[in-house]
Motif scaffolding. Structure first.
Motif, mmCIF file in Angstrom:
data_model
loop_
_atom_site.group_PDB
_atom_site.id
_atom_site.type_symbol
_atom_site.label_atom_id
_atom_site.label_comp_id
_atom_site.label_asym_id
_atom_site.label_seq_id
_atom_site.Cartn_x
_atom_site.Cartn_y
_atom_site.Cartn_z
ATOM 1 N N ASN A 1 0.789 -1.221 0.000
ATOM 2 C CA ASN A 1 0.000 0.000 0.000
ATOM 3 C C ASN A 1 0.826 1.280 0.000
ATOM 4 O OD1 ASN A 1 -2.705 -0.678 -0.152
ATOM 5 N ND2 ASN A 1 -2.723 -1.381 1.965
ATOM 6 N N ASN A 2 1.934 1.299 -0.731
ATOM 7 C CA ASN A 2 2.747 2.513 -0.747
ATOM 8 C C ASN A 2 2.139 3.508 -1.734
ATOM 9 O OD1 ASN A 2 4.443 1.414 1.088
ATOM 10 N ND2 ASN A 2 5.891 0.650 -0.432
ATOM 11 N N LEU A 3 0.967 4.039 -1.344
ATOM 12 C CA LEU A 3 0.195 4.868 -2.264
ATOM 13 C C LEU A 3 0.851 6.207 -2.538
ATOM 14 C CD1 LEU A 3 -3.074 4.171 -0.314
ATOM 15 C CD2 LEU A 3 -2.422 3.068 -2.445
ATOM 16 N N SER A 4 1.654 6.672 -1.557
ATOM 17 C CA SER A 4 2.193 8.026 -1.672
ATOM 18 C C SER A 4 3.624 8.023 -2.207
ATOM 19 C CB SER A 4 2.150 8.695 -0.305
ATOM 20 O OG SER A 4 2.740 7.848 0.655
ATOM 21 N N ARG A 5 4.075 6.905 -2.784
ATOM 22 C CA ARG A 5 5.490 6.824 -3.108
ATOM 23 C C ARG A 5 5.889 7.706 -4.274
ATOM 24 N NH1 ARG A 5 7.364 2.829 -6.679
ATOM 25 N NH2 ARG A 5 9.188 2.692 -5.350
ATOM 26 N N GLU A 6 4.925 8.119 -5.101
ATOM 27 C CA GLU A 6 5.280 9.000 -6.221
ATOM 28 C C GLU A 6 5.020 10.473 -5.916
ATOM 29 O OE1 GLU A 6 7.097 8.027 -8.496
ATOM 30 O OE2 GLU A 6 6.868 5.872 -8.147
ATOM 31 N N GLU B 1 7.519 -0.825 7.047
ATOM 32 C CA GLU B 1 6.090 -0.660 7.349
ATOM 33 C C GLU B 1 5.319 -0.376 6.060
ATOM 34 O OE1 GLU B 1 4.028 0.194 10.252
ATOM 35 O OE2 GLU B 1 5.458 0.385 11.887
ATOM 36 N N PRO B 2 4.124 -0.932 5.940
ATOM 37 C CA PRO B 2 3.295 -0.568 4.791
ATOM 38 C C PRO B 2 2.930 0.927 4.853
ATOM 39 C CG PRO B 2 2.387 -2.468 5.958
ATOM 40 C CD PRO B 2 3.472 -1.917 6.803
ATOM 41 N N TYR B 3 2.480 1.447 3.777
ATOM 42 C CA TYR B 3 1.969 2.818 3.653
ATOM 43 C C TYR B 3 3.042 3.918 3.699
ATOM 44 C CZ TYR B 3 -2.851 1.157 4.258
ATOM 45 O OH TYR B 3 -4.043 0.516 4.112
ATOM 46 N N ILE B 4 3.956 3.882 4.678
ATOM 47 C CA ILE B 4 4.861 5.038 4.847
ATOM 48 C C ILE B 4 5.825 5.136 3.662
ATOM 49 C CG2 ILE B 4 6.410 6.218 6.415
ATOM 50 C CD1 ILE B 4 5.583 4.537 8.592
ATOM 51 N N THR B 5 6.073 6.367 3.211
ATOM 52 C CA THR B 5 7.019 6.552 2.105
ATOM 53 C C THR B 5 7.968 7.708 2.359
ATOM 54 O OG1 THR B 5 5.427 7.977 1.019
ATOM 55 C CG2 THR B 5 5.426 5.664 0.357
ATOM 56 N N SER B 6 8.004 8.214 3.591
ATOM 57 C CA SER B 6 8.852 9.390 3.816
ATOM 58 C C SER B 6 10.325 9.064 3.598
ATOM 59 C CB SER B 6 8.610 9.964 5.211
ATOM 60 O OG SER B 6 8.662 8.956 6.182
ATOM 61 N N ASP B 7 10.768 7.897 4.063
ATOM 62 C CA ASP B 7 12.174 7.526 3.852
ATOM 63 C C ASP B 7 12.452 7.275 2.372
ATOM 64 O OD1 ASP B 7 12.586 7.756 6.487
ATOM 65 O OD2 ASP B 7 12.810 5.616 6.908
ATOM 66 N N ASP B 8 11.500 6.638 1.702
ATOM 67 C CA ASP B 8 11.637 6.389 0.268
ATOM 68 C C ASP B 8 11.859 7.710 -0.466
ATOM 69 O OD1 ASP B 8 11.590 5.288 -2.214
ATOM 70 O OD2 ASP B 8 9.462 4.765 -2.217
ATOM 71 N N LEU C 1 17.336 19.807 14.323
ATOM 72 C CA LEU C 1 16.216 19.000 13.822
ATOM 73 C C LEU C 1 14.912 19.719 14.141
ATOM 74 C CD1 LEU C 1 15.180 16.510 12.489
ATOM 75 C CD2 LEU C 1 15.490 15.237 14.593
ATOM 76 N N ILE C 2 14.413 20.456 13.166
ATOM 77 C CA ILE C 2 13.181 21.206 13.402
ATOM 78 C C ILE C 2 12.085 20.836 12.405
ATOM 79 C CG2 ILE C 2 14.210 23.206 14.527
ATOM 80 C CD1 ILE C 2 13.976 24.492 11.615
ATOM 81 N N ASP C 3 12.423 20.037 11.430
ATOM 82 C CA ASP C 3 11.371 19.586 10.520
ATOM 83 C C ASP C 3 11.693 18.170 10.047
ATOM 84 O OD1 ASP C 3 13.505 20.077 8.866
ATOM 85 O OD2 ASP C 3 12.592 21.777 7.832
ATOM 86 N N ASN C 4 10.689 17.484 9.557
ATOM 87 C CA ASN C 4 10.916 16.154 9.000
ATOM 88 C C ASN C 4 9.790 15.815 8.039
ATOM 89 O OD1 ASN C 4 9.030 15.943 11.016
ATOM 90 N ND2 ASN C 4 9.498 13.806 11.384
ATOM 91 N N VAL C 5 9.999 14.762 7.263
ATOM 92 C CA VAL C 5 9.024 14.421 6.230
ATOM 93 C C VAL C 5 7.944 13.531 6.832
ATOM 94 C CG1 VAL C 5 8.680 13.360 3.975
ATOM 95 C CG2 VAL C 5 10.765 14.626 4.445
ATOM 96 N N VAL C 6 6.701 13.939 6.652
ATOM 97 C CA VAL C 6 5.563 13.194 7.171
ATOM 98 C C VAL C 6 4.697 12.764 5.996
ATOM 99 C CG1 VAL C 6 3.483 13.319 8.590
ATOM 100 C CG2 VAL C 6 5.578 14.446 9.347
ATOM 101 N N THR C 7 4.481 11.454 5.879
ATOM 102 C CA THR C 7 3.600 10.928 4.839
ATOM 103 C C THR C 7 2.161 11.026 5.321
ATOM 104 O OG1 THR C 7 5.289 9.382 4.124
ATOM 105 C CG2 THR C 7 3.033 8.873 3.510
#
Lengths: 446, 293, 333
Positions: free
Chosen positions: A15-20, A168-175, A284-290
């Protein structure tokens, strides 16, 4: 044949729906609520008061123990309040509430996009910089990175392992960061190698992210000591112990840290944060959130400032869909369910996942049919059915310890795979905490 | 034919004798010498093995009592003073009088009083729920309503009212063993003196939030306004962390605080009803616990 | 917004449940059932229907009126038991025999231990063994009842190959003589075996079911493969030593319910070990005991007894055969 770990594991739908979806910068809001408990260990202590003016990157919380770190302001403006507010579980935690005025950054932060390759710092300087930047492990547990990069004197690190599995399924922030910012990640890894004084580095990426493998391999070609390894898809490969087993074949003993087998594991997100902290002086004040979920119309990857309320992130995707029944901060296997939607993001928040009742509602519990699926799924080789049975009797702490309940990594494979829908992990998690507590008290007495 | 039967009988008799000898010898070998008074004390105890005394069970209690020089520091909450007196006589000592106590639930956040903000979907246990988050209502301090105290009670003295979402103590059955107090993750159960004629006054709320937040979460929460403390002539009421507490040893049961409380968070039980007050539903359903308001 | 759910991780779960697993077992049994209907016609349907109905009814009545718990016949486990019980009986069994078997299987073996997941023995097998001991003549009456489709019923012999071999040996004949007197062809044994209980008519149908269960990941392949392997190795060795009195591997595997037993009865979740180590010991045990009973015991087949005997060891195997732990030794200090 691609490598993976040998014991247990499951294959939930990816379910990596947000990978693109490209990383978008989330707008700075009017008010930021910055928690003082953003890392494992003792919460930070506020060092600003109501009415103080703060800039982006200014220290607003200082560490209170060995396992603790700094917290920085992610916005510029006036401190409106220093008060306890509900975290995502609704429990009161000290927050600093800042009214945003403009976007003024601290002068020492280098905001240019240029990639700085030279690492002119010594190991100690690097650790100091990482600590001052408040970097924590972004894989989930939020363990202060400077502590992890500074192993006890009698232990020798041999490998740095960079975790790009994102199992983990779904998450794509590291990708996404691996595809969009590979050079920074690799330089971050080189910095950590220097800090640890090791000359071997593995970067493990699961095979379902071919673009990330390509981009990281290209970036890592500057560093002969770094080896990018494509791994077979299997959950929980991102678990430290599983990743070490998959990459080096070594197994971390019971109750020991990875350093016991000479490995230090860091997430790719952490690597990026280390790069920014050391080369750009940026805390570290921001990070990527899927932001994703099957019920969500648009799947997004946002670069979010720490302290943005979840409800505001939901507004950005047009509000929560009417059929979303559960909000999960993090992935569906280990993430925390959000009980308080007004809670704000932390440094280690990797995703906001929306699940419908049909997807996530637990089915009615049936009798254990002793199918053994939980045993086959457990990546630590435990017997979840037995731990569940013993826990329910109550007071069987010696037996639970003998069955190695303290080895449980709470990955959720047992509960996921149970056809009788027994809430195995719910029960095991609580007993594990009790058993660990007893073991700690015992070792203190000794 | 007859020989078979005889052989069988002989064999079984011999085997039986053999085993009994072995059993006797083993019993002798592993015999544990024990103070005979332990057995006497144990026979006086209720035998519930509830652990209310803080020891592993009735046998452990008996052993420790016999070993100790004075029974002053021991108390069996189940048997109460009657049993302790018997034990004291058996050991030739003076019994220490203790006031009988009962468990009270310091929360009345029923579904009517306290709106649900979410729905817990895990294993129905307060312990599991409390380990995950603050609870399924706006109140972080109140009863979670999953009944860990119900399952731990050996005396069937505490029940979950599923329609109202709260637990209630049956004071006839409660022996104040304290098992529920220990198990409650929100620490909302307190052992209070039963009081004269079982009459007592207490604050049925554990919310430590500021007034506005507490009131928003639950309509019968203590908002820490301090009116009760002002009106109390005996200095029995203290306010700490936005929460009133009535010291049972100072309370004279005058019940002035009850009329003063704006949220009906103070309860008086087992008093005769005032005529002017119409009994609400709660009283009809449960005659044991009576709300004066 | 729908009501907000909160729970501990994980937030996803498998789609399978007890009911779907049992349904898969029933689907896997379907080929054997069809084959037996083809050969035995109405009597096969009658046996299976009576078996299923009586098992479900007994479970329902016990749960409703004796245990006074929630009725869980919906999970289909009683249906599977009923089906397996019927498939383990001779096709000529009277209907009341099935009912008695069902009462024993569900009433005594399953529900007295507390219902699904609590029993020590495989209910259907105990039902069958109970009937075998109580009604030996009925249970070894392998006459072929009327059939709807086949007219050449005479082509079938009236006893199982194993029974014939056993009796022949007891009468002082050697195996080659017995084989010469009776035409057992492996083709026949593989596709349509002469004589035997309702479900074990066609090895091919059973293997089809096995493959289905493997594809659906309902069972692990370990148990059936190890049992069949053990039987093959053991009978192979004995057969090499003296082919005159010890039957060979192929003959043993395709007769006497070895396939039915190892695929559908020995793999029962509840009464088989949970860890792989335990499974290996359990399966080898079943194979060895089966061969011993066949060669040296009074009964011609023996897999039922072998499975029941090994069922008793399962709690012990579960206790001592731990899975391979990840963390080997505990850190000192």
């Amino acid at each position: 044949m691609k490598r993976t770990f040998s014991i247990g594991g499951i294959h939930p739908q990816e379910n990596n729906l947000s990978r693109e979806a490209h990383i978008e910068t989330f707008p700075v809001l009017d008010v930021a609520y910055i928690s003082m408990a953003q890392h494992l260990g003792a919460p930070a202590e506020p060092v600003v008061q109501k009415g103080d003016k703060v800039k982006v990157g200014q220290v607003i919380g200082k560490p209170t123990g060995f396992i603790s770190t700094f917290v920085h302001s992610s916005v510029s403006g006036t401190v409106k309040a220093v008060e306890p507010k509900g975290d995502l579980a609704g429990n009161p935690v000290m927050h600093i509430v800042i009214d945003v005025e403009g976007d003024e950054w601290c002068e020492e932060i280098n905001r240019s996009k240029d990639i700085v390759r030279e690492i002119p710092f010594s190991s100690e300087e690097i650790l100091e910089k990482i600590k001052n930047a408040g970097v924590v492990g972004l894989g989930g547990a939020a363990f202060p990175t400077h502590v992890k990069l500074n192993p006890p004197k009698d232990k020798k690190a041999e490998y740095l392992i960079i975790n790009g599995t994102e199992c983990e399924p779904y998450i794509t922030s590291d990708d996404r960061i691996m595809r969009e910012r590979p050079d920074e990640i690799v330089i971050g890894a080189a910095i950590m190698m220097k800090a640890l004084k090791v000359d071997k580095c593995y970067i493990g990426i699961e095979e379902n992210k071919p673009e990330a493998i390509v981009s990281i391999t290209r970036a890592a070609s500057h560093y002969p000591d770094m080896k990018v390894v494509a791994l077979k898809k299997k959950y929980p490969q991102g678990g430290e112990k599983q990743l070490i087993a998959a990459l080096t074949g070594r197994k971390v003993p019971s109750l020991a840290l990875p350093i016991e087998v000479g490995a230090v594991v860091q997430n790719v997100g952490t690597s990026l944060a280390v790069y920014e902290a050391v080369q750009k002086n940026k805390p570290l004040i921001d990070n990527v959130v899927t932001v994703t979920g099957n019920c969500v119309p648009q799947h997004r990857n946002f670069l979010v400032r720490v302290g943005t309320p979840f409800s505001k992130i939901l507004n950005a995707i047009g509000g929560a869909p009417s059929d979303a029944a559960k909000f999960v901060s993090g992935g569906p296997m280990m993430g925390k369910a959000v009980a308080n939607i007004e809670a704000s993001t932390l440094k280690a928040t990797s995703a906001l996942l929306l699940l419908t009742e049909a997807e996530t509602k637990r089915k009615e519990e049936g009798n254990c049919i002793r199918c053994g699926n939980c045993i086959d799924a457990c990546p630590m080789g435990l017997e979840p059915y037995l731990l569940n049975k013993l826990s329910r009797i109550g007071g069987m702490y010696d037996e639970l310890e003998k069955e190695k309940i303290h080895d449980c990594i709470e990955c959720g494979c047992c509960l996921y795979s149970c056809p009788a829908h027994i809430p195995l992990l719910d029960i095991i998690r609580v007993s594990k905490a009790e058993v660990m507590n007893i073991m700690r008290n015992r070792s203190v007495k000794k | 034919m007859i020989t078979t039967i005889i052989y069988t009988i002989v064999c079984l008799v011999v085997l039986g004798l053999l085993f009994s000898v072995v059993l006797y010898l083993v019993a002798q070998m592993f015999k544990v010498e024990e103070d005979p008074r332990v057995d006497i004390v144990e026979s006086l105890l209720p035998g519930a093995n509830c652990g209310g005394c803080g020891l592993a069970g009735c046998h452990a209690f008996a052993e420790d009592v016999v070993k100790a020089s004075s029974i002053g520091s021991f108390y069996c909450p189940v048997g109460g003073d009657a049993v302790m007196e018997k034990i004291a006589t058996a050991l030739g000592q003076e019994a220490v009088k203790t006031e009988p106590r009962v468990a009270v639930i310091k929360c009345h956040g029923t579904f009517d009083n306290r709106a649900k903000t979410n729905c817990f979907d895990g294993y129905a246990s307060c312990k599991v729920m409390a380990s995950l988050y603050s609870g399924d209502t706006g109140c972080k301090y109140g009863c979670l309503g999953k009944g860990d105290c119900v399952s731990v009670c050996k005396f069937d003295a505490i029940h979950l009212d599923e329609k109202r979402g709260i637990v209630e103590v049956d004071e006839e059955k409660c022996v104040a063993c304290g098992a529920c107090v220990k198990v409650c993750p929100k620490s909302i159960i307190e052992l209070r003196p039963k009081g004269p004629k079982n009459r007592r006054v207490y604050v049925s709320c554990s919310n430590k939030d500021k007034g506005a937040i507490a009131r928003k979460a639950c309509s019968v929460s203590c908002i820490g306004c301090g009116k009760c403390a002002k009106v109390c002539a005996f200095e029995a009421i203290t306010i700490e962390n936005n929460l009133a507490y009535i010291d049972a040893s100072k309370c004279k049961l005058c019940r002035k605080c009850i009329d003063e409380c704006p949220t009906n968070a103070i309860w008086a039980v087992n008093f005769p009803l005032k005529v002017a007050v119409t009994p609400n539903k709660v009283e009809v359903q449960n005659p044991v616990v009576k709300n004066e308001n | 917004m729908a009501r907000l759910l909160v729970s501990g991780a994980p937030h996803l779960h498998v789609k399978e449940n007890t009911q779907s697993l049992m349904r898969d077992v029933l689907i896997a049994l379907a080929p054997s059932l069809l084959v037996s209907i083809y050969f035995f016609g109405f009597s096969a349907i009658k046996l299976v229907l009576v078996g299923v109905i009586s098992c479900v009814l007994v479970e329902y009545l016990i749960q409703k009126f004796i245990m006074k718990t929630k009725v869980t016949v919906n999970d289909l486990s009683a249906t599977v038991t009923g089906c397996l019980l019927a498939l383990n009986l001779p096709p000529s069994s009277p209907w009341w025999l099935v009912v008695i078997g069902a009462i024993v299987a569900i009433g005594i073996v399953k529900m007295t231990f507390g219902g699904l997941g609590q029993n020590i023995f495989n209910p259907a097998l105990v039902g069958r063994v109970f009937l075998l001991i109580s009604f030996p003549t009925l249970m070894t009456d392998w006459t072929i009842p009327e059939s709807w489709f086949r007219t050449d019923v005479d082509a079938f012999t009236g006893a199982t190959p194993l029974g014939i071999a056993k009796e022949g040996l007891a009468a002082g004949l050697t195996l080659p003589e017995i084989f010469a007197a009776n035409e057992f062809t492996f083709r026949e044994m593989f596709f349509i075996k002469a004589g035997g209980s309702v479900g074990e008519i066609s090895a091919l149908a059973l293997i089809l079911g096995f493959v289905y269960l493997l594809i659906r990941r309902v069972i692990k392949p370990h148990i059936p493969l190890i049992i069949v392997g053990t039987i093959a190795v053991m009978t192979g060795i004995f057969n090499l030593i003296n082919p005159e009195i010890y039957t060979g591997p192929l003959f043993n595997i395709f007769t006497g319910g070895v396939l039915l037993g190892s695929i559908f009865m020995a793999t029962d979740y509840v009464t088989s070990p949970m860890s792989v180590k335990g499974i290996v010991i359990y399966s080898i045990g079943i194979g060895v005991i089966t061969v011993l009973i066949r060669y040296f015991g009074a009964y011609p087949e023996g897999i039922s007894f072998a499975i029941l005997i090994m069922n008793t060891t399962v709690p012990l195997l579960n206790k001592y055969c731990k899975p391979w732990r990840y963390a080997k030794e505990v850190k000192n200090g």
